[in-house]
Scaffold this motif. Structure first.
Motif, PDB file in Angstrom:
ATOM      1  N   LEU A   1      -2.670 -86.368  21.274  1.00  0.00           N
ATOM      2  CA  LEU A   1      -3.394 -86.128  20.033  1.00  0.00           C
ATOM      3  C   LEU A   1      -4.908 -86.194  20.251  1.00  0.00           C
ATOM      4  CD1 LEU A   1      -1.060 -88.138  17.661  1.00  0.00           C
ATOM      5  CD2 LEU A   1      -1.303 -85.639  17.767  1.00  0.00           C
ATOM      6  N   ALA A   2      -5.375 -87.143  21.057  1.00  0.00           N
ATOM      7  CA  ALA A   2      -6.815 -87.255  21.345  1.00  0.00           C
ATOM      8  C   ALA A   2      -7.305 -86.015  22.084  1.00  0.00           C
ATOM      9  CB  ALA A   2      -7.097 -88.512  22.153  1.00  0.00           C
ATOM     10  N   ARG A   3      -6.575 -85.585  23.096  1.00  0.00           N
ATOM     11  CA  ARG A   3      -6.990 -84.393  23.844  1.00  0.00           C
ATOM     12  C   ARG A   3      -7.036 -83.169  22.928  1.00  0.00           C
ATOM     13  NH1 ARG A   3      -7.574 -85.326  29.073  1.00  0.00           N
ATOM     14  NH2 ARG A   3      -6.568 -87.166  29.970  1.00  0.00           N
ATOM     15  N   PHE A   4      -6.046 -83.044  22.071  1.00  0.00           N
ATOM     16  CA  PHE A   4      -5.999 -81.925  21.130  1.00  0.00           C
ATOM     17  C   PHE A   4      -7.178 -81.994  20.162  1.00  0.00           C
ATOM     18  CE2 PHE A   4      -4.627 -79.841  17.237  1.00  0.00           C
ATOM     19  CZ  PHE A   4      -4.174 -78.632  17.712  1.00  0.00           C
ATOM     20  N   LEU A   5      -7.427 -83.160  19.618  1.00  0.00           N
ATOM     21  CA  LEU A   5      -8.503 -83.361  18.659  1.00  0.00           C
ATOM     22  C   LEU A   5      -9.853 -82.956  19.244  1.00  0.00           C
ATOM     23  CD1 LEU A   5      -9.191 -84.604  15.840  1.00  0.00           C
ATOM     24  CD2 LEU A   5      -9.513 -86.764  17.033  1.00  0.00           C
ATOM     25  N   PHE A   6     -10.159 -83.424  20.459  1.00  0.00           N
ATOM     26  CA  PHE A   6     -11.452 -83.119  21.065  1.00  0.00           C
ATOM     27  C   PHE A   6     -11.537 -81.682  21.576  1.00  0.00           C
ATOM     28  CE2 PHE A   6     -11.445 -87.841  21.500  1.00  0.00           C
ATOM     29  CZ  PHE A   6     -12.455 -88.065  20.581  1.00  0.00           C
ATOM     30  N   ALA A   7     -10.411 -81.078  21.879  1.00  0.00           N
ATOM     31  CA  ALA A   7     -10.412 -79.695  22.363  1.00  0.00           C
ATOM     32  C   ALA A   7     -10.556 -78.677  21.232  1.00  0.00           C
ATOM     33  CB  ALA A   7      -9.123 -79.411  23.140  1.00  0.00           C
ATOM     34  N   HIS A   8     -10.320 -79.099  19.993  1.00  0.00           N
ATOM     35  CA  HIS A   8     -10.337 -78.160  18.868  1.00  0.00           C
ATOM     36  C   HIS A   8     -11.409 -78.494  17.840  1.00  0.00           C
ATOM     37  CE1 HIS A   8      -6.388 -77.349  20.632  1.00  0.00           C
ATOM     38  NE2 HIS A   8      -6.593 -76.142  20.169  1.00  0.00           N
ATOM     39  N   GLN A   9     -12.514 -79.071  18.276  1.00  0.00           N
ATOM     40  CA  GLN A   9     -13.586 -79.403  17.340  1.00  0.00           C
ATOM     41  C   GLN A   9     -14.275 -78.137  16.837  1.00  0.00           C
ATOM     42  OE1 GLN A   9     -15.787 -82.251  19.815  1.00  0.00           O
ATOM     43  NE2 GLN A   9     -15.215 -83.801  18.317  1.00  0.00           N
ATOM     44  N   PRO A  10     -14.819 -78.197  15.625  1.00  0.00           N
ATOM     45  CA  PRO A  10     -15.584 -77.049  15.123  1.00  0.00           C
ATOM     46  C   PRO A  10     -16.754 -76.725  16.055  1.00  0.00           C
ATOM     47  CG  PRO A  10     -15.145 -78.625  13.361  1.00  0.00           C
ATOM     48  CD  PRO A  10     -14.718 -79.277  14.644  1.00  0.00           C
ATOM     49  N   ALA A  11     -17.119 -75.458  16.139  1.00  0.00           N
ATOM     50  CA  ALA A  11     -18.173 -75.007  17.051  1.00  0.00           C
ATOM     51  C   ALA A  11     -19.520 -75.661  16.758  1.00  0.00           C
ATOM     52  CB  ALA A  11     -18.296 -73.489  16.988  1.00  0.00           C
TER      53      ALA A  11
ATOM     54  N   MET B   1     -24.458 -81.501  19.455  1.00  0.00           N
ATOM     55  CA  MET B   1     -24.568 -82.289  20.695  1.00  0.00           C
ATOM     56  C   MET B   1     -25.711 -81.783  21.576  1.00  0.00           C
ATOM     57  SD  MET B   1     -22.611 -84.877  20.806  1.00  0.00           S
ATOM     58  CE  MET B   1     -22.667 -85.266  22.545  1.00  0.00           C
ATOM     59  N   LYS B   2     -25.937 -80.481  21.602  1.00  0.00           N
ATOM     60  CA  LYS B   2     -27.053 -79.942  22.386  1.00  0.00           C
ATOM     61  C   LYS B   2     -28.390 -80.432  21.838  1.00  0.00           C
ATOM     62  CE  LYS B   2     -24.655 -75.934  24.140  1.00  0.00           C
ATOM     63  NZ  LYS B   2     -24.414 -74.516  24.076  1.00  0.00           N
ATOM     64  N   VAL B   3     -28.529 -80.452  20.509  1.00  0.00           N
ATOM     65  CA  VAL B   3     -29.750 -80.971  19.885  1.00  0.00           C
ATOM     66  C   VAL B   3     -29.909 -82.452  20.214  1.00  0.00           C
ATOM     67  CG1 VAL B   3     -30.876 -81.476  17.676  1.00  0.00           C
ATOM     68  CG2 VAL B   3     -29.784 -79.250  18.038  1.00  0.00           C
ATOM     69  N   ARG B   4     -28.836 -83.203  20.098  1.00  0.00           N
ATOM     70  CA  ARG B   4     -28.865 -84.629  20.420  1.00  0.00           C
ATOM     71  C   ARG B   4     -29.320 -84.840  21.858  1.00  0.00           C
ATOM     72  NH1 ARG B   4     -26.730 -87.833  24.302  1.00  0.00           N
ATOM     73  NH2 ARG B   4     -26.377 -89.946  23.655  1.00  0.00           N
ATOM     74  N   ASP B   5     -28.751 -84.072  22.777  1.00  0.00           N
ATOM     75  CA  ASP B   5     -29.101 -84.216  24.188  1.00  0.00           C
ATOM     76  C   ASP B   5     -30.579 -83.930  24.438  1.00  0.00           C
ATOM     77  OD1 ASP B   5     -26.506 -84.935  24.732  1.00  0.00           O
ATOM     78  OD2 ASP B   5     -25.983 -83.072  25.767  1.00  0.00           O
ATOM     79  N   LEU B   6     -31.118 -82.917  23.782  1.00  0.00           N
ATOM     80  CA  LEU B   6     -32.542 -82.596  23.934  1.00  0.00           C
ATOM     81  C   LEU B   6     -33.423 -83.743  23.445  1.00  0.00           C
ATOM     82  CD1 LEU B   6     -32.641 -78.852  22.810  1.00  0.00           C
ATOM     83  CD2 LEU B   6     -33.083 -79.751  25.105  1.00  0.00           C
ATOM     84  N   LEU B   7     -32.984 -84.400  22.384  1.00  0.00           N
ATOM     85  CA  LEU B   7     -33.776 -85.487  21.805  1.00  0.00           C
ATOM     86  C   LEU B   7     -33.711 -86.778  22.614  1.00  0.00           C
ATOM     87  CD1 LEU B   7     -32.919 -84.923  18.029  1.00  0.00           C
ATOM     88  CD2 LEU B   7     -35.057 -84.345  19.217  1.00  0.00           C
ATOM     89  N   VAL B   8     -32.591 -87.043  23.288  1.00  0.00           N
ATOM     90  CA  VAL B   8     -32.427 -88.338  23.963  1.00  0.00           C
ATOM     91  C   VAL B   8     -32.673 -88.292  25.464  1.00  0.00           C
ATOM     92  CG1 VAL B   8     -30.788 -89.106  22.205  1.00  0.00           C
ATOM     93  CG2 VAL B   8     -29.920 -88.181  24.377  1.00  0.00           C
ATOM     94  N   VAL B   9     -32.751 -87.114  26.052  1.00  0.00           N
ATOM     95  CA  VAL B   9     -32.896 -87.033  27.506  1.00  0.00           C
ATOM     96  C   VAL B   9     -34.156 -87.757  27.976  1.00  0.00           C
ATOM     97  CG1 VAL B   9     -34.072 -84.785  27.637  1.00  0.00           C
ATOM     98  CG2 VAL B   9     -32.583 -85.538  29.514  1.00  0.00           C
ATOM     99  N   GLY B  10     -35.231 -87.688  27.212  1.00  0.00           N
ATOM    100  CA  GLY B  10     -36.471 -88.367  27.579  1.00  0.00           C
ATOM    101  C   GLY B  10     -36.399 -89.877  27.457  1.00  0.00           C
TER     102      GLY B  10
END
Length: 182
Positions: free
Chosen positions: A47-57, A63-72
């Motif tokens: 169920l966990a694998r399914f849940l994370f594999a089918h997240q909305p786009a 997550m990309k925005v989050r990564d840009l903000l926290v990488v520094g």
């Protein structure tokens, strides 16, 4: 069969869940439940694998925005966590490390310099095949410092929206079927 009417609702942390004992103090604790249809898998890892594999786009974009903000700030990024998954040094579900698995629950999470978190995917009522079953996704967070507390304050509303949207999306796609019994 997908159900358009399945709603993810806020619930208390399941008292039987191992995630409730993950930390002596927490800065965020929440849980969301959704009904599982008859015939759906009760295996928490499936169920966990399914849940994370089918997240909305849109979650990937967030997550990309989050990564840009926290990488520094020197925090772990999704790309870094994905590379750990590719390296297969530790068992993982998506980008998350697996901490424990039982018949009814899988505990996932990560540790970082600002905070540690654990996510439980718990199948309630798994031992009772003829009764209503729920999937409960719980999160607990322990912050190490001011950066962690500020971070969790800012992302908590997004976190809750992501969990609820992920549960609704998985229900719309249709939960994986239970494995046939030998």
């Amino acid at each position: 069969m997908p159900s358009e009417r399945m709603a993810a609702t806020a619930v208390a942390l399941p008292p039987g869940s191992a995630v409730t004992r993950a930390y002596t103090s927490v800065n965020l604790a929440d849980a969301f439940a959704i009904g599982l249809p008859a015939g759906a898998s009760t295996d928490p890892e499936v169920l966990a694998r399914f849940l994370f594999a089918h997240q909305p786009a849109w979650i990937g974009g967030l997550m990309k925005v989050r990564d840009l903000l926290v990488v520094g700030l020197g925090l772990k990024t999704g790309r870094h966590l994905a590379s750990l998954a590719d390296g297969a040094r530790a068992r993982r579900v998506g980008i998350f490390r697996v901490y424990s698995v039982s018949e009814t629950e899988i505990i996932l999470g990560e540790d970082d310099k600002h905070l540690d978190f654990r996510v439980s995917v718990w199948c309630a009522g798994a031992a009772l095949p003829k009764t209503s079953r729920q999937l409960v996704v719980s999160t607990v967070v322990h912050c190490h410092n001011r950066l962690g507390r500020a971070y969790i304050f800012l992302i908590a509303p997004f976190h809750r929206a992501v969990v609820k949207a992920s549960l609704r999306r998985a229900a719309r796609v249709g939960w994986p079927a239970a494995a046939p019994r030998p």
